[in-house]
Design an enzyme around this catalytic site. Structure first.
Site, short mmCIF file in Angstrom:
data_model
loop_
_atom_site.label_atom_id
_atom_site.label_comp_id
_atom_site.label_asym_id
_atom_site.label_seq_id
_atom_site.Cartn_x
_atom_site.Cartn_y
_atom_site.Cartn_z
N ASP A 176 100.39 15.24 -13.73
CA ASP A 176 99.47 14.12 -13.60
C ASP A 176 100.12 12.87 -13.02
O ASP A 176 100.38 11.93 -13.76
CB ASP A 176 98.86 13.79 -14.97
CG ASP A 176 97.58 12.97 -14.85
OD1 ASP A 176 97.24 12.57 -13.72
OD2 ASP A 176 96.93 12.76 -15.88
N ARG A 178 91.79 2.88 -14.57
CA ARG A 178 93.16 2.78 -14.04
C ARG A 178 93.25 1.76 -12.91
O ARG A 178 94.05 1.90 -11.97
CB ARG A 178 93.69 4.14 -13.57
CG ARG A 178 93.49 5.25 -14.57
CD ARG A 178 93.96 4.89 -15.94
NE ARG A 178 93.68 5.95 -16.92
CZ ARG A 178 93.99 5.83 -18.21
NH1 ARG A 178 94.53 4.73 -18.68
NH2 ARG A 178 93.72 6.82 -19.03
N ARG A 237 87.76 19.21 -7.66
CA ARG A 237 89.13 18.92 -8.13
C ARG A 237 89.73 20.07 -8.94
O ARG A 237 89.02 20.73 -9.71
CB ARG A 237 89.14 17.64 -8.97
CG ARG A 237 88.73 16.43 -8.18
CD ARG A 237 88.68 15.22 -9.07
NE ARG A 237 89.94 14.54 -9.21
CZ ARG A 237 90.42 14.06 -10.36
NH1 ARG A 237 89.77 14.26 -11.49
NH2 ARG A 237 91.56 13.41 -10.39
N LYS A 255 84.71 16.35 -10.62
CA LYS A 255 85.65 16.66 -11.70
C LYS A 255 84.86 17.44 -12.74
O LYS A 255 83.92 16.90 -13.34
CB LYS A 255 86.19 15.36 -12.31
CG LYS A 255 87.04 15.55 -13.57
CD LYS A 255 87.61 14.21 -14.04
CE LYS A 255 88.45 14.36 -15.31
NZ LYS A 255 89.07 13.08 -15.73
N GLU A 259 98.91 3.76 -12.08
CA GLU A 259 98.71 4.06 -13.50
C GLU A 259 100.04 4.37 -14.21
O GLU A 259 100.29 3.87 -15.30
CB GLU A 259 97.76 5.25 -13.64
CG GLU A 259 97.60 5.72 -15.07
CD GLU A 259 96.63 6.88 -15.22
OE1 GLU A 259 96.12 7.39 -14.20
OE2 GLU A 259 96.38 7.29 -16.38
N ARG A 308 100.75 23.10 -19.92
CA ARG A 308 99.76 22.43 -19.06
C ARG A 308 100.10 22.56 -17.59
O ARG A 308 99.21 22.61 -16.73
CB ARG A 308 99.67 20.95 -19.49
CG ARG A 308 98.75 20.14 -18.61
CD ARG A 308 98.54 18.75 -19.17
NE ARG A 308 98.01 17.86 -18.14
CZ ARG A 308 97.89 16.55 -18.28
NH1 ARG A 308 98.26 15.97 -19.41
NH2 ARG A 308 97.41 15.81 -17.30
N HIS A 322 105.69 11.95 -18.40
CA HIS A 322 104.60 11.67 -19.34
C HIS A 322 105.08 11.19 -20.71
O HIS A 322 104.67 11.71 -21.74
CB HIS A 322 103.69 12.89 -19.49
CG HIS A 322 102.23 12.50 -19.42
ND1 HIS A 322 101.73 11.41 -20.11
CD2 HIS A 322 101.19 13.03 -18.72
CE1 HIS A 322 100.43 11.30 -19.83
NE2 HIS A 322 100.09 12.27 -18.99
N GLU A 325 89.10 17.22 -19.10
CA GLU A 325 89.10 16.04 -19.96
C GLU A 325 87.69 15.68 -20.42
O GLU A 325 87.27 14.53 -20.36
CB GLU A 325 89.75 14.85 -19.23
CG GLU A 325 91.20 15.11 -18.86
CD GLU A 325 91.91 13.94 -18.22
OE1 GLU A 325 91.25 13.13 -17.55
OE2 GLU A 325 93.14 13.84 -18.38
N TRP A 360 98.65 15.68 -24.97
CA TRP A 360 98.59 14.25 -24.71
C TRP A 360 99.73 13.50 -25.43
O TRP A 360 99.78 12.29 -25.44
CB TRP A 360 97.22 13.67 -25.12
CG TRP A 360 96.15 13.96 -24.11
CD1 TRP A 360 96.32 14.57 -22.90
CD2 TRP A 360 94.76 13.65 -24.19
NE1 TRP A 360 95.11 14.68 -22.23
CE2 TRP A 360 94.13 14.12 -23.00
CE3 TRP A 360 93.95 13.03 -25.15
CZ2 TRP A 360 92.75 13.99 -22.75
CZ3 TRP A 360 92.58 12.90 -24.90
CH2 TRP A 360 91.99 13.38 -23.72
C1 BDP Z 1 94.50 10.77 -15.51
C2 BDP Z 1 93.92 9.43 -15.86
C3 BDP Z 1 92.45 9.52 -16.18
C4 BDP Z 1 91.73 10.23 -15.05
C5 BDP Z 1 92.38 11.58 -14.81
C6 BDP Z 1 91.78 12.30 -13.61
O1 BDP Z 1 94.61 8.92 -16.97
O2 BDP Z 1 91.95 8.21 -16.35
O3 BDP Z 1 90.39 10.40 -15.35
O4 BDP Z 1 93.75 11.39 -14.52
O5 BDP Z 1 92.43 12.35 -12.59
O6 BDP Z 1 95.79 10.57 -15.01
O7 BDP Z 1 90.69 12.84 -13.70
#
Ligand code: BDP
Length: 716
Positions: free
Chosen positions: A380, A183, A339, A302, A408, A351, A536, A306, A558
């Site tokens: 997000d 990003r 996080r 983290k 981003e 979500r 989003h 994801e 997504w």
């Molecule tokens: C999302 C981004 C991704 C990040 C994620 C995060 O698209 O690239 O890894 O957040 O914060 O918005 O972990």
């Protein structure tokens, strides 16, 4: 006539052959064109006396001497004995003069990093005292003093006391070891890992100066989607070299810890946080890190998000995971920033609700040196989000704010968006956790629950581009993050004012115009991208441009259609008790603000309601008409920004003027693209026309759908 001369003087001074790449950020120290002011500064500054022997004092001294020389056009000498009209800087321990001044009361509230600046007398001599309890506070005081001069304020009768409201003021770099920045829209990573530790780029020093000047005191060097290799000897040597550069500037280094590191680089069979071998591995690893970086700050993690590994892979929870790392760093005074950005596709739950559902039950279960780092909103980093309900839900756990400075979802590298108003909107929001006035700012600065630690992080927008941030105005967001972390009561306007004066010039006509552009820019973007609470609906993966039609991505959450839920009846995500009931995660007072479709503040409407296309809005328009109105006014705002920027042409150097002008033209095109694509798509549901009188889209929906950007920057 006089005015004309002044303008010529200013032009000669600022265009004296120097290129204006933007590299110097807000630390330019160009000659002050106002001669009268220079005379008055000269009268107050005959010499400087800095006490203390640390690296911090020596970099502060260098900054002060360079800054004064640049602005006043003469070398101000450092003396050991105080002369009349001196700047005297130090701590009560390092300086007899400072300790002899009656500053005890002010210093008592300055803490470890705060400072006091006063015009006073010592032994019959006029002095400006810059005092603090520690050298780092002296350095912050010096940067503040330089800011006064750069913004051309009077220094005749100073009486300033300032201390940071938040303890950890941190940048998060999403930088990979191969220099790709997740990003990132400003080139490659500034960390040239391959040449480290032998080669110290001047940029590292200037990065540290810039951060110190706005109070940032921590940097997480690596991406949250972490690579365990950074924890190996080969990389720790490089980390140590960076830490050494940053140390005098009061900046600690942190790393992201990949949860599966014990397996990947430790050759263990498991990374189960409750396994004694794993716990020992982390302790040994941390001990090793501290041999390289004795003041290492700690980890950012983290986990189970994801696709990142985490404690849940072993049927443990986030507290188990965080506490294992926290125990390892605790003996060294380190911390863990864990996080809360978690959500799972397998959980059939909105979500919006998932982070709260996972973390709220763990309140009070974390070790003392753990902070939970929460993104400002529940989803997000969208152009506008309501505050994350977690901020009102974990009274026994210090919560850190995570803002995204890199754009981003805010037009990436091409859009001028000043983010302070967006940051402030969240900080000033009321959680009502302990009654009215329980703002998010008070939660994260620790005052609401009396936490001893507190933190605010921003995902950095910094890269190797000559101007650091890609878009020159991106610098203002880096600047705003630091200033707000230091003092969240500053207004967006004050911060814009400071930044513009230091970065460009103090011409009131320039400042007013540029400030107007900045202050309206966030709302403009919200209007042409995601008005009325849409969120989003960006292109898949790279998040560049509009793609509200996307419905075929593997994970439901997504897909843009998951978020806007447009159908023939209306548009928006029902999060009331008739829908996902996410609203129940807020205090009753907050629920009340949002729960009724007729009274919900319209900027948040589609966050919480599925609203009929013909619903009457406050303006008297239907929802569909209002949506059109917002999209069109967003584009109009960008056009006004372009016009306004044209008017500053005589007041800005050519290089930066053209840079911003070209990007504004790109922004206008992108705003039109967003508007047309979104309205044409939503129209397939509303079946209503774009009201006549508006310029009609000049492309078809099929055209917009056909666009693809395989090499858009920043993609994970
Ligand atoms: C999302 C981004 C991704 C990040 C994620 C995060 O698209 O690239 O890894 O957040 O914060 O918005 O972990």
């Amino acid at each position: 006539m006089k005015k004309a001369l002044l303008i010529i003087l200013m032009l000669t001074l600022s265009f004296s052959g120097k290129t204006e790449s933007g590299y110097r950020l807000w630390l330019r120290y160009d000659p002050i064109p106002n001669r009268q002011l220079v005379t008055s500064y000269n009268n107050s500054i005959s010499g400087i006396t800095l006490s203390g022997t640390s690296g911090t004092i020596s970099v502060a001294k260098e900054e002060l001497i360079n800054g004064l020389q640049g602005m006043l056009g003469r070398k101000v000498v450092a003396t050991t004995a105080v002369i009349n009209n001196s700047i005297v800087a130090g701590t009560p321990t390092s300086s007899n003069i400072i300790s002899s001044l009656a500053l005890q009361q002010q210093l008592a509230t300055a803490g470890n990093e705060g400072f006091v600046i006063v015009t006073t007398k010592s032994n019959g001599k006029n002095i400006i005292a810059i005092a603090a309890n520690n050298d780092v506070g002296v350095m912050y005081g010096i940067f503040h003093f330089l800011r006064l001069l750069q913004t051309q304020q009077s220094i005749k009768a100073l009486n300033i006391a300032s201390a940071p409201k938040i303890k950890l003021r941190v940048l998060n770099h999403w930088d990979n070891l191969n220099r790709h920045v997740e990003r990132g829209y400003a080139g490659a990573s500034i960390w040239d890992w391959h040449k480290l530790p032998g080669y110290i780029d001047q940029r590292y020093i200037d990065y540290a100066r810039a951060n110190a000047s706005i109070g940032i005191n921590g940097t997480v060097l690596t991406n949250v989607n972490a690579n365990a290799l950074v924890l190996t000897k080969q990389y720790l040597e490089k980390v140590a070299a960076l830490a050494k550069v940053f140390r005098p500037y009061g900046i600690k280094v942190y790393l992201t810890a990949r949860f599966s590191a014990p397996i990947e680089i430790g050759k263990l069979k498991t990374a189960d946080p409750l396994d004694p071998q794993v716990q020992q591995w982390w302790k040994d690893k941390v001990n090793e890190i501290y041999t390289y970086v004795p003041d290492f700050g700690g980890f950012l993690v983290k986990a189970n998000s994801e696709g990142q590994p985490g404690p849940q892979n072993y049927n443990r929870n986030h507290a188990d995971g965080a506490n294992t790392l926290a125990d390892a760093v605790a003996p060294h005074g380190g911390i863990v920033m864990w996080r809360a950005f978690v959500y799972s596709n397998e959980t059939p739950e909105d979500r919006f609700k998932q982070a709260y559902n996972e973390f709220k039950p763990l309140d009070g279960k974390f070790k003392k040196n753990v902070l939970i780092q929460v993104k400002n909103g529940p989803i997000d980093f969208q152009p506008r989000e309501p505050f994350s309900p977690l901020f009102g839900a974990m009274p026994q756990t210090p919560l850190m704010m995570e803002f995204q400075v890199t754009q981003e979802y805010l037009g990436q590298g091409t859009n001028l968006v000043y983010e302070a108003p967006m940051f402030k909107e969240v900080l000033d929001a009321d959680t009502y956790q302990k009654g009215k006035g329980s703002t998010v700012a008070k939660v994260i600065d620790g005052t609401l629950h009396d936490y001893s630690t507190s933190g605010l992080a921003g995902v950095a927008n910094i890269g190797s581009d000559i101007n650091w941030t890609g878009h020159l105005f991106g610098q203002s967001n880096w600047y705003a993050l630091g200033r707000l972390a230091w003092d969240h009561t500053l207004t967006s306007e004050q911060i814009a004012d400071e930044w513009l004066k230091q970065t460009f010039n103090t011409n009131p006509s320039f400042i007013n115009t540029a400030k107007r552009i900045m202050l309206g820019s966030h709302e403009a973007l919200v209007n042409y991208m995601t008005p009325l609470g849409l969120h989003h609906i960006m292109g898949t993966g790279h998040h560049y441009g509009p793609a509200p039609w996307v419905s075929n991505v593997g994970r439901a959450d997504w897909n843009p259609v998951y978020y806007h839920k447009a159908d023939e009846k209306g548009i928006g995500f029902d999060r009331t008790n008739k829908g996902s009931n996410a609203l129940a995660q807020y205090a009753p007072e907050v629920q009340k603000q949002f729960e009724d479709v007729n009274t919900c503040p319209e900027p948040y409407l589609l966050w919480f309601h599925h609203v009929a296309w013909d619903h009457k809005m406050k303006s008297g328009r239907t929802l569909w008409e209002e949506l059109c109105h917002k999209y069109y006014s967003g584009v109009d705002s960008v056009r006004s920004m372009q016009k306004a920027w044209e008017t500053v042409k005589p007041m800005v150097d050519k290089e930066r003027f053209e840079h911003v002008k070209m990007l504004l033209a790109v922004q206008e095109k992108e705003a039109v693209w967003w508007r047309n694509a979104c309205l044409l798509y939503f129209q397939t549901h509303s079946k209503m026309p774009i009201p006549g009188g508006y310029e009609q889209p000049n492309q078809t929906l099929e055209y917009y759908k056909s666009l693809s950007f395989p090499f858009a920057p920043g993609n994970g």
